[in-house]
Design an enzyme around this catalytic site. Structure first.
Site, PDB file in Angstrom:
ATOM      1  N   CYS A 113     -16.297   1.060   0.722  1.00  0.00           N
ATOM      2  CA  CYS A 113     -15.073   0.313   1.049  1.00  0.00           C
ATOM      3  C   CYS A 113     -14.713   0.405   2.525  1.00  0.00           C
ATOM      4  CB  CYS A 113     -13.924   0.794   0.172  1.00  0.00           C
ATOM      5  SG  CYS A 113     -13.534   2.547   0.379  1.00  0.00           S
TER       6      CYS A 113
ATOM      7  N   HIS B 263      -7.491   0.793  -6.261  1.00  0.00           N
ATOM      8  CA  HIS B 263      -7.661  -0.114  -5.114  1.00  0.00           C
ATOM      9  C   HIS B 263      -8.305  -1.422  -5.621  1.00  0.00           C
ATOM     10  CE1 HIS B 263      -7.811  -1.437  -1.121  1.00  0.00           C
ATOM     11  NE2 HIS B 263      -8.679  -0.609  -0.560  1.00  0.00           N
TER      12      HIS B 263
ATOM     13  N   ASP C  14     -17.528   6.789  -1.429  1.00  0.00           N
ATOM     14  CA  ASP C  14     -16.304   6.739  -0.614  1.00  0.00           C
ATOM     15  C   ASP C  14     -16.192   8.092   0.095  1.00  0.00           C
ATOM     16  OD1 ASP C  14     -13.855   5.979   0.448  1.00  0.00           O
ATOM     17  OD2 ASP C  14     -12.750   6.051  -1.448  1.00  0.00           O
TER      18      ASP C  14
ATOM     19  N   GLN D 145      -9.987  -4.165  -3.325  1.00  0.00           N
ATOM     20  CA  GLN D 145     -11.268  -3.727  -2.780  1.00  0.00           C
ATOM     21  C   GLN D 145     -12.400  -3.980  -3.788  1.00  0.00           C
ATOM     22  OE1 GLN D 145     -11.971  -2.201   0.414  1.00  0.00           O
ATOM     23  NE2 GLN D 145     -13.997  -2.803  -0.300  1.00  0.00           N
TER      24      GLN D 145
ATOM     25  N   ARG E 100     -13.127  -9.096   1.584  1.00  0.00           N
ATOM     26  CA  ARG E 100     -11.717  -8.798   1.284  1.00  0.00           C
ATOM     27  C   ARG E 100     -10.858 -10.020   1.577  1.00  0.00           C
ATOM     28  NH1 ARG E 100      -9.831  -3.629   1.495  1.00  0.00           N
ATOM     29  NH2 ARG E 100      -7.899  -4.611   0.783  1.00  0.00           N
TER      30      ARG E 100
ATOM     31  N   ARG F 124       0.878  -1.189   0.000  1.00  0.00           N
ATOM     32  CA  ARG F 124       0.000   0.000   0.000  1.00  0.00           C
ATOM     33  C   ARG F 124       0.900   1.218   0.000  1.00  0.00           C
ATOM     34  NH1 ARG F 124      -5.295   1.172   3.624  1.00  0.00           N
ATOM     35  NH2 ARG F 124      -6.082  -0.183   1.971  1.00  0.00           N
TER      36      ARG F 124
HETATM   37  N1  NVA Z   1     -10.307   6.336  -1.141  1.00  0.00           N
HETATM   38  C1  NVA Z   1      -9.938   5.906   0.188  1.00  0.00           C
HETATM   39  C2  NVA Z   1     -10.040   4.436   0.305  1.00  0.00           C
HETATM   40  C3  NVA Z   1      -9.699   3.879   1.655  1.00  0.00           C
HETATM   41  C4  NVA Z   1      -9.798   2.405   1.726  1.00  0.00           C
HETATM   42  C5  NVA Z   1      -8.528   6.373   0.473  1.00  0.00           C
HETATM   43  O1  NVA Z   1      -7.659   6.256  -0.410  1.00  0.00           O
HETATM   44  O2  NVA Z   1      -8.281   6.856   1.575  1.00  0.00           O
HETATM   45  N1   CP Z   2     -11.147  -0.591   2.628  1.00  0.00           N
HETATM   46  C1   CP Z   2      -9.875  -0.596   3.049  1.00  0.00           C
HETATM   47  O1   CP Z   2      -8.945  -0.796   2.274  1.00  0.00           O
HETATM   48  O2   CP Z   2      -9.731  -0.391   4.375  1.00  0.00           O
HETATM   49  P1   CP Z   2      -8.377  -0.124   5.156  1.00  0.00           P
HETATM   50  O3   CP Z   2      -7.885   1.227   4.762  1.00  0.00           O
HETATM   51  O4   CP Z   2      -8.776  -0.194   6.602  1.00  0.00           O
HETATM   52  O5   CP Z   2      -7.398  -1.190   4.797  1.00  0.00           O
END
Ligand code: NVA
Ligand code: CP
Length: 310
Positions: A267, A133, A227, A136, A295, A106
């Protein structure tokens, strides 16, 4: 040695492969529900998870997935590694490839994942970047399939996106291009998704539509999804975004425009009261807890697929 199968964008798998993964995820889910947590696919092999952004679901579901596949999960915060002190990616990647059987990462810039993957002899899996992502959306599609008639029915379901054109919507566009389902999106002015991703998806799927209003997007949709207004890394824009995203909240009235039996997905983490009301999250239409659980199952199927058995 065969080329490693990376999963950096949703497009790294074909439609047949995505369907295979979704079906295998459902099998793994059923096996686990029956009490079978122990598979020996990885045979003790280690998989590393690297994070330069926060995580709850991804961190825990991947660690469970790796352990349940009979592997060993190593987790590092990128800030603790030599990467953030300037070690070349080409070095980090080749070194990690000598230790582990897979790299789950990540990170902010996806170009750096691509560079890491270029030098890696083991699969690299995108656990979220600023741009995408994919794990997800794979979990989201499993959730939609469970509620809406199975994997083969996905192509004929209408999906709707309300809100920020960031990593989640970019990935939904790629999924729509591959699966061929209608996708209606409503984004505030100035918050459309990545232009190249949008144009390519539209050129491949004429059923993707940019809507002028949230009502138009939600009307008749089988899946309504959204989101947060400010993704990780964009927190400084929070106040401006709260203003710019006015009217882009999923509430019961908006869900009322969707098709009968429509499903709400998010998500998570959510900010109840901002992009979605608590009422919608807690409603029977909401599948967010199944979505989070899924997931784990899709990532198990994915790791099993990209890391071949010994
Ligand atoms: N769009 C959000 C997704 C988190 C799982 C982010 O990047 O923070
Ligand atoms: N949806 C998701 O990826 O959650 P986290 O940021 O908690 O991993």
């Amino acid at each position: 040695m065969p080329e490693p199968r990376h999963f950096i964008t949703f497009r790294d798998m074909s439609l047949d492969e995505h369907k295979l993964l979704l079906r295998r995820s459902a099998e793994l889910k059923a096996e686990r529900a029956a009490g079978n947590y122990r598979l020996d696919h990885l045979g003790g092999r280690p998989v590393i998870m690297m994070f330069s952004k926060n995580s709850t679901r991804t961190r825990v579901s991947f660690e469970c997935a790796i352990n349940e596949l009979g592997g060993h999960a190593i987790v590092i915060n990128m800030g603790d590694s030599q990467w953030t002190r300037g070690e070349p990616l080409s070095h980090t990647s080749r070194v990690l490839s000598r230790y582990v059987s897979g790299i789950v990462i990540r990170h902010t810039k996806e170009a750096e994942l691509v560079e890491l993957a270029k030098w890696s002899s083991v699969p690299v899996v995108n656990a979220l970047t600023d741009e995408r992502h994919p794990c997800q959306v794979l979990g989201d599609l499993l959730t939609a399939a469970e509620r809406l008639g199975g994997v083969d029915a996905l192509a004929s379901r209408t999906f709707c996106w309300i809100g920020d054109g960031a990593n989640m919507l970019n990935t939904w566009l790629e999924a729509a291009a591959i699966f061929g389902f209608p996708l209606k999106l409503a984004c505030p002015e100035g918050y459309l998704p990545d232009r190249a991703i949008l144009d390519r998806a539209i050129s491949e799927n004429s059923r993707i539509r940019i809507c002028k209003t949230v009502s138009e997007a939600a009307e008749g949709a089988d899946v309504v999804t959204t989101d947060v207004f400010a993704s990780m890394g964009f927190e400084a824009e929070k106040e401006k975004r709260l203003k710019d995203f006015k009217g882009f909240r999923v509430d019961s009235a908006l869900m009322g425009l969707a098709a009968p039996g429509a499903v709400f997905l998010h998500c998570l983490p959510a900010h109840p009261g901002e992009e979605v009301t608590d009422e919608v999250i807690e409603s029977p239409a909401s599948a967010v807890w199944d979505e989070a659980e899924n997931r784990l199952h899709v990532q198990k199927a994915l790791l099993e697929y990209v890391i071949p058995a010994l």
